[in-house]
Design a protein around this motif. Structure first.
Motif, PDB file in Angstrom:
ATOM      1  N   ILE A 104     119.849 -10.098  -9.544  1.00  0.00           N
ATOM      2  CA  ILE A 104     120.128  -9.547  -8.208  1.00  0.00           C
ATOM      3  C   ILE A 104     119.305  -8.281  -7.993  1.00  0.00           C
ATOM      4  O   ILE A 104     118.729  -8.069  -6.921  1.00  0.00           O
ATOM      5  N   LYS A 105     119.231  -7.437  -9.015  1.00  0.00           N
ATOM      6  CA  LYS A 105     118.423  -6.215  -8.923  1.00  0.00           C
ATOM      7  C   LYS A 105     116.952  -6.551  -8.716  1.00  0.00           C
ATOM      8  O   LYS A 105     116.277  -5.945  -7.862  1.00  0.00           O
ATOM      9  N   LEU A 106     116.471  -7.531  -9.479  1.00  0.00           N
ATOM     10  CA  LEU A 106     115.074  -7.955  -9.342  1.00  0.00           C
ATOM     11  C   LEU A 106     114.814  -8.520  -7.943  1.00  0.00           C
ATOM     12  O   LEU A 106     113.766  -8.251  -7.349  1.00  0.00           O
ATOM     13  N   LEU A 117     121.330  -5.339  -2.054  1.00  0.00           N
ATOM     14  CA  LEU A 117     121.613  -4.109  -2.791  1.00  0.00           C
ATOM     15  C   LEU A 117     123.119  -3.798  -2.768  1.00  0.00           C
ATOM     16  O   LEU A 117     123.692  -3.364  -3.774  1.00  0.00           O
ATOM     17  N   HIS A 118     123.749  -4.030  -1.617  1.00  0.00           N
ATOM     18  CA  HIS A 118     125.192  -3.810  -1.495  1.00  0.00           C
ATOM     19  C   HIS A 118     125.958  -4.719  -2.460  1.00  0.00           C
ATOM     20  O   HIS A 118     126.927  -4.295  -3.090  1.00  0.00           O
ATOM     21  N   LEU A 119     125.509  -5.969  -2.599  1.00  0.00           N
ATOM     22  CA  LEU A 119     126.150  -6.909  -3.518  1.00  0.00           C
ATOM     23  C   LEU A 119     126.033  -6.410  -4.955  1.00  0.00           C
ATOM     24  O   LEU A 119     127.003  -6.445  -5.730  1.00  0.00           O
ATOM     25  N   TRP A 120     124.837  -5.942  -5.321  1.00  0.00           N
ATOM     26  CA  TRP A 120     124.605  -5.426  -6.676  1.00  0.00           C
ATOM     27  C   TRP A 120     125.488  -4.208  -6.943  1.00  0.00           C
ATOM     28  O   TRP A 120     126.151  -4.110  -7.983  1.00  0.00           O
ATOM     29  N   GLU A 121     125.528  -3.262  -5.981  1.00  0.00           N
ATOM     30  CA  GLU A 121     126.312  -2.043  -6.151  1.00  0.00           C
ATOM     31  C   GLU A 121     127.806  -2.349  -6.221  1.00  0.00           C
ATOM     32  O   GLU A 121     128.544  -1.708  -6.976  1.00  0.00           O
ATOM     33  N   LYS A 122     128.267  -3.307  -5.432  1.00  0.00           N
ATOM     34  CA  LYS A 122     129.680  -3.675  -5.410  1.00  0.00           C
ATOM     35  C   LYS A 122     130.139  -4.183  -6.778  1.00  0.00           C
ATOM     36  O   LYS A 122     131.181  -3.750  -7.303  1.00  0.00           O
ATOM     37  N   HIS A 123     129.373  -5.083  -7.358  1.00  0.00           N
ATOM     38  CA  HIS A 123     129.759  -5.644  -8.644  1.00  0.00           C
ATOM     39  C   HIS A 123     129.531  -4.648  -9.786  1.00  0.00           C
ATOM     40  O   HIS A 123     130.287  -4.650 -10.768  1.00  0.00           O
ATOM     41  N   ARG A 124     128.539  -3.787  -9.656  1.00  0.00           N
ATOM     42  CA  ARG A 124     128.341  -2.747 -10.670  1.00  0.00           C
ATOM     43  C   ARG A 124     129.526  -1.776 -10.664  1.00  0.00           C
ATOM     44  O   ARG A 124     129.972  -1.320 -11.714  1.00  0.00           O
ATOM     45  N   LEU A 125     130.038  -1.460  -9.476  1.00  0.00           N
ATOM     46  CA  LEU A 125     131.192  -0.568  -9.368  1.00  0.00           C
ATOM     47  C   LEU A 125     132.423  -1.191 -10.022  1.00  0.00           C
ATOM     48  O   LEU A 125     133.183  -0.501 -10.723  1.00  0.00           O
ATOM     49  N   GLU A 126     132.605  -2.486  -9.835  1.00  0.00           N
ATOM     50  CA  GLU A 126     133.739  -3.173 -10.456  1.00  0.00           C
ATOM     51  C   GLU A 126     133.604  -3.137 -11.973  1.00  0.00           C
ATOM     52  O   GLU A 126     134.601  -2.943 -12.691  1.00  0.00           O
ATOM     53  N   TRP A 127     132.385  -3.318 -12.468  1.00  0.00           N
ATOM     54  CA  TRP A 127     132.146  -3.245 -13.904  1.00  0.00           C
ATOM     55  C   TRP A 127     132.447  -1.841 -14.425  1.00  0.00           C
ATOM     56  O   TRP A 127     133.082  -1.672 -15.460  1.00  0.00           O
ATOM     57  N   ARG A 128     131.976  -0.833 -13.702  1.00  0.00           N
ATOM     58  CA  ARG A 128     132.171   0.562 -14.119  1.00  0.00           C
ATOM     59  C   ARG A 128     133.664   0.897 -14.215  1.00  0.00           C
ATOM     60  O   ARG A 128     134.111   1.539 -15.163  1.00  0.00           O
ATOM     61  N   GLN A 129     134.410   0.479 -13.199  1.00  0.00           N
ATOM     62  CA  GLN A 129     135.840   0.769 -13.196  1.00  0.00           C
ATOM     63  C   GLN A 129     136.548   0.111 -14.373  1.00  0.00           C
ATOM     64  O   GLN A 129     137.458   0.691 -14.979  1.00  0.00           O
TER      65      GLN A 129
END
Length: 260
Positions: A39-41, A130-142
């Motif tokens: 997704i980032k790529l 980018l929003h999709l990537w950030e959303k799932h990264r935030l879920e991982w971080r939490q």
């Protein structure tokens, strides 16, 4: 070529519109690290595509415009000022050879084609990715913050996010340079800051990209069809005037004789 590309984008648009519940599936999906990297790529490649597309369109317009301006130097033209203003430059009215007329029409035709709609829709699509990537990264971080044994993984994620920000900054500088050349607003920061609205999902953004590309290629096809028609008209006119000295050449010859 342009007709074929327009048809291709039309098919792509139809295929995307037929997809079922794409956004809801993406929202509920659980992505692996490999998926997140893809997704980032994809987002970085979309920014590269926007830059390349704008550069390509601008290169065509610059080439045709420069060629037309160079040809204009061969015409002794003084703009006529009337009560209605200055009429547009017309090599045909001056009796210029077909190459002058065709290149002038080419420059006018390409100048009327705007890539702005395509660029805007591509930027909106990149923003959604980018929003999709950030959303799932935030879920991982939490999830990691709740697990004290995952501090190392959290640091790896933070380095990955820093790497993404640096990549976005680099693309932003490139897009600003292209923007200055093309006159179309481009920025990776816009992609990062805007974020998709609640009612516009990834599928809708993708569909709008193909709709914009279909319209752009159709406009190019029409412009080049008109240019081809005008070229054929000039070819016919040249054949009818075969054996006669064009007024443009006569004027140049007269000025040359007068100066000597």
């Amino acid at each position: 070529m342009w007709h074929a590309m327009s048809k291709c984008h039309q098919i792509q648009c139809h295929a995307i519109s037929q997809a079922r519940n794409l956004d809801s599936k993406l929202d509920s999906a659980r992505f692996s690290e490999a998926h997140m990297d893809l997704i980032k790529l994809l987002d970085l490649q979309l920014l590269e595509l926007i830059s390349s597309f704008a550069t390509w369109v601008n290169a065509q317009k610059s080439f045709v415009g420069t060629l037309n301006e160079w040809l204009k130097r061969g015409i002794d033209y003084v703009p006529e000022v009337t009560d209605d203003g200055t009429p547009p430059f017309s090599p045909g009215r001056l009796g210029a050879p077909p190459i002058f007329i065709i290149c002038n029409n080419w420059a006018i035709g390409t100048g009327r084609i705007s890539e702005k709609e395509v660029v805007d829709k591509m930027q909106a699509f990149a923003s959604s990715v980018l929003h999709l990537w950030e959303k799932h990264r935030l879920e991982w971080r939490q999830g990691m913050m709740a697990n004290k044994d995952m501090d190392r993984d959290l640091r790896v994620m933070e380095r990955d996010e820093l790497s993404m920000r640096k990549a976005l900054d680099a693309q932003s500088k490139k897009l600003v340079l292209v923007s200055n050349q093309s006159g179309v607003s481009l920025s990776a920061q816009v992609v990062h800051d805007s974020g998709p609205t609640a009612e516009v999902g990834l599928q809708s953004c993708m569909n709008k990209v193909f709709e914009a590309m279909e319209s752009f290629t159709a406009a190019c096809a029409n412009a080049y069809s008109d240019l081809h028609l005008r070229s054929e008209e000039e070819k016919t006119r040249l054949g009818q005037n075969n054996g006669r000295v064009p007024s443009f050449i006569s004027d140049l010859a007269g000025k040359y004789i007068a100066s000597n």
